[in-house]
Design an enzyme around this catalytic site. Structure first.
Site, PDB file in Angstrom:
ATOM      1  N   LYS A   1      42.284  43.820  39.838  1.00 14.86           N
ATOM      2  CA  LYS A   1      41.358  43.450  38.775  1.00 14.86           C
ATOM      3  C   LYS A   1      39.919  43.684  39.238  1.00 14.86           C
ATOM      4  O   LYS A   1      39.557  44.812  39.489  1.00 14.86           O
ATOM      5  CB  LYS A   1      41.638  42.005  38.340  1.00 14.86           C
ATOM      6  CG  LYS A   1      43.144  41.673  38.201  1.00 14.86           C
ATOM      7  CD  LYS A   1      43.824  42.417  37.071  1.00 14.86           C
ATOM      8  CE  LYS A   1      45.349  42.327  37.084  1.00 14.86           C
ATOM      9  NZ  LYS A   1      45.937  41.002  37.143  1.00 14.86           N
TER      10      LYS A   1
ATOM     11  N   ASP B   1      44.494  30.934  43.065  1.00 20.12           N
ATOM     12  CA  ASP B   1      44.378  32.316  42.594  1.00 20.12           C
ATOM     13  C   ASP B   1      42.997  32.447  41.953  1.00 20.12           C
ATOM     14  O   ASP B   1      42.735  31.882  40.892  1.00 20.12           O
ATOM     15  CB  ASP B   1      45.500  32.588  41.583  1.00 20.12           C
ATOM     16  CG  ASP B   1      45.521  34.032  41.080  1.00 20.12           C
ATOM     17  OD1 ASP B   1      44.452  34.681  41.082  1.00 20.12           O
ATOM     18  OD2 ASP B   1      46.599  34.500  40.656  1.00 20.12           O
TER      19      ASP B   1
ATOM     20  N   TYR C   1      49.436  33.076  35.749  1.00 18.40           N
ATOM     21  CA  TYR C   1      49.839  34.467  35.578  1.00 18.40           C
ATOM     22  C   TYR C   1      51.378  34.477  35.502  1.00 18.40           C
ATOM     23  O   TYR C   1      52.048  33.764  36.258  1.00 18.40           O
ATOM     24  CB  TYR C   1      49.338  35.299  36.755  1.00 18.40           C
ATOM     25  CG  TYR C   1      49.723  36.741  36.628  1.00 18.40           C
ATOM     26  CD1 TYR C   1      49.082  37.558  35.713  1.00 18.40           C
ATOM     27  CD2 TYR C   1      50.758  37.273  37.390  1.00 18.40           C
ATOM     28  CE1 TYR C   1      49.461  38.876  35.560  1.00 18.40           C
ATOM     29  CE2 TYR C   1      51.131  38.597  37.249  1.00 18.40           C
ATOM     30  CZ  TYR C   1      50.481  39.387  36.337  1.00 18.40           C
ATOM     31  OH  TYR C   1      50.855  40.690  36.185  1.00 18.40           O
TER      32      TYR C   1
ATOM     33  N   ARG D   1      52.879  49.367  58.021  1.00 20.83           N
ATOM     34  CA  ARG D   1      53.378  48.117  57.420  1.00 20.83           C
ATOM     35  C   ARG D   1      52.862  46.902  58.191  1.00 20.83           C
ATOM     36  O   ARG D   1      52.691  45.826  57.639  1.00 20.83           O
ATOM     37  CB  ARG D   1      54.919  48.129  57.360  1.00 20.83           C
ATOM     38  CG  ARG D   1      55.505  46.841  56.791  1.00 20.83           C
ATOM     39  CD  ARG D   1      56.928  47.006  56.245  1.00 20.83           C
ATOM     40  NE  ARG D   1      57.803  47.752  57.110  1.00 20.83           N
ATOM     41  CZ  ARG D   1      58.404  47.276  58.205  1.00 20.83           C
ATOM     42  NH1 ARG D   1      58.233  46.013  58.558  1.00 20.83           N
ATOM     43  NH2 ARG D   1      59.190  48.048  58.938  1.00 20.83           N
TER      44      ARG D   1
HETATM   45  C1  LIG Z   1      47.157  40.478  37.524  1.00 21.49           C
HETATM   46  C2  LIG Z   1      47.215  39.124  38.102  1.00 21.49           C
HETATM   47  C3  LIG Z   1      48.118  38.793  39.113  1.00 21.49           C
HETATM   48  C4  LIG Z   1      49.134  39.798  39.634  1.00 21.49           C
HETATM   49  O1  LIG Z   1      48.480  40.855  40.279  1.00 21.49           O
HETATM   50  P1  LIG Z   1      49.133  42.323  40.422  1.00 21.49           P
HETATM   51  O2  LIG Z   1      48.096  43.054  41.185  1.00 21.49           O
HETATM   52  O3  LIG Z   1      49.362  42.841  39.039  1.00 21.49           O
HETATM   53  O4  LIG Z   1      50.393  42.146  41.166  1.00 21.49           O
HETATM   54  C5  LIG Z   1      48.085  37.524  39.637  1.00 21.49           C
HETATM   55  N1  LIG Z   1      47.221  36.594  39.188  1.00 21.49           N
HETATM   56  C6  LIG Z   1      46.342  36.866  38.212  1.00 21.49           C
HETATM   57  C7  LIG Z   1      45.419  35.797  37.747  1.00 21.49           C
HETATM   58  C8  LIG Z   1      46.307  38.133  37.629  1.00 21.49           C
HETATM   59  O5  LIG Z   1      45.436  38.386  36.640  1.00 21.49           O
END
Ligand SMILES: *Cc1c(COP(=O)(O)O)cnc(C)c1O
Length: 396
Positions: free
Chosen positions: A209, A184, A112, A59
């Protein structure tokens, strides 16, 4: 040492994490352990007190966490980084690590969904206020930032509609208001957009992603300067969104091919977007790489490629859109994006249980909007699959 020229991103993906040239395996072993032994009492004391130690307790850190973070930090041009169990694990660590009661956040109307909920619901319970502005309107950010703010949360291109934020302009406004700028960068990837070079302080990714790229893991990353990342680490170890060593290994493996995947997807998506825009059953295609995108000039300024995600509006209603999505063969009907398989989702379907078509229109959820994430299939095959579905829509 002979000075080395800086490596291209393609090479960084393979060498930034500094594999040991010592006769060990080329791919790293998985440090499949929650805990690590100490040689003696002194070593134990050091492991227990040193921040971000990678062999104390998983962790707190794991050697594979370090390797993955190193690659993403180098790609983004950051000093260092931290991995998390998901994108939301990284984003919530940033928010809870940096914000305190009474702080004000300026964010986008379009984020998101998890980020929107974090800011508008969870943080509100702890006395953090958030103001959401139209991200395509830099003047709206300027007005919101006339008052001091602790954090500006940005995301570009956005989900599901691929609208853009002028990252450099908003970062300047945000800094003048005393805010930390978080971007992001999930949709763009560090190969298509580098927010730190545009003025951001921290970059977060859902590595679920493009970075992982195979729809087989969830992970998150945050990169920035050393002091801020260490502060976020001390938050993360109490929040506990720890990436499993196995998923860190899969993410490292996915990252090795990020450059070939992203470049191929950039090309295929542009080809697919152009073909769809020319189809009579398509009302509009929102893709930053198309000259018809209202912010195409900004896209050319701040992005070097446009990624694989686009929003499509079909000339049909809710039922026709649902039939189109369900009838495709190659494009699979599933949430998420950025992987090797092409995925498609019907945006309004998420609300189908609660709102009728008129209700969705009122709420701004267009019943004919789909999000397409182009993968690595041949673009001609994807176009054939999508056009077959479009041809089958009733004319009108
Ligand atoms: C999918 C996504 C998230 C969240 O990510 P997780 O891995 O599902 O927790 C945050 N921001 C964007 C732009 C995303 O596409």
């Amino acid at each position: 040492m002979i000075p080395q020229p800086p490596l291209h991103p393609d090479s960084l993906l393979l060498h930034a994490d500094d594999p040991l040239h010592d006769g060990t395996s080329v791919t790293p072993p998985i440090p499949w352990s929650a805990t690590f032994t100490a040689e003696d009492a002194q070593a134990f004391a050091r492991m227990a007190s040193e921040p971000m130690h990678e062999r104390y307790y998983t962790r707190y850190g794991n050697p594979l966490h370090r390797r993955v973070a190193r690659i993403v930090a180098d790609l983004e041009g950051a000093a260092t980084g931290l991995v998390a169990a998901s994108g939301m694990g990284a984003i919530s660590t940033v928010a809870l690590g940096l914000l305190a009661q009474g702080d004000r956040v300026v964010a986008q109307r379009n984020h998101y969904m998890g980020t929107t909920k974090l800011l508008s619901e969870l943080l509100a319970r702890f006395g953090v206020t958030a103001e959401f502005v139209d991200q395509t309107d830099t003047e709206a950010f300027a007005r919101a930032l006339e008052r001091p703010a602790a954090m500006v949360m940005l995301e570009s291109p956005t989900n599901p509609d691929c609208s853009l934020t002028d990252l450099a302009a908003v970062a300047t406004l945000a800094h003048a208001a005393g805010a930390t700028v978080v971007v992001d960068n999930t949709f763009a990837t560090p190969l298509n957009q580098r927010p730190l070079a545009l003025g951001a302080d921290l970059v977060v990714h859902s590595a679920t992603k493009y970075l992982g790229g195979h729809h087989d893991l969830t992970a998150g990353v945050v990169v920035g300067d050393a002091a801020m990342i260490e502060r976020l680490w001390s938050t993360q170890i109490v929040l506990g969104a720890t990436l499993s060593p196995m998923d860190a290994w899969l993410l490292l493996r996915g990252l090795r091919t990020l450059s070939v995947r992203v470049h191929r997807i950039n090309e295929s998506a542009l080809t697919v977007a152009r073909a769809l825009a020319a189809h009579p059953a398509v009302e509009s295609v929102s893709y930053p790489g198309l000259a018809s995108h209202p912010q195409h000039a900004l896209a050319l300024r701040q992005m070097s490629g446009f990624g694989g995600v686009m929003g499509l509006r079909l000339r049909t209603g809710y039922e026709g859109t649902a039939r189109f999505v369900a009838g495709l063969r190659l494009a699979q009907h599933a949430v998420s994006l950025g992987g090797v398989e092409t995925l498609i989702v019907h945006a309004a379907a998420m609300w189908a249980g609660t709102l009728d078509e008129a209700g969705m229109r009122l709420a701004g959820i267009e019943p004919n909007l789909v999000r397409l994430s182009v993968g690595l299939e041949h673009p001609d095959d994807l176009i054939a699959d999508l056009c077959r579905g479009l041809d089958a829509l009733p004319a009108g």
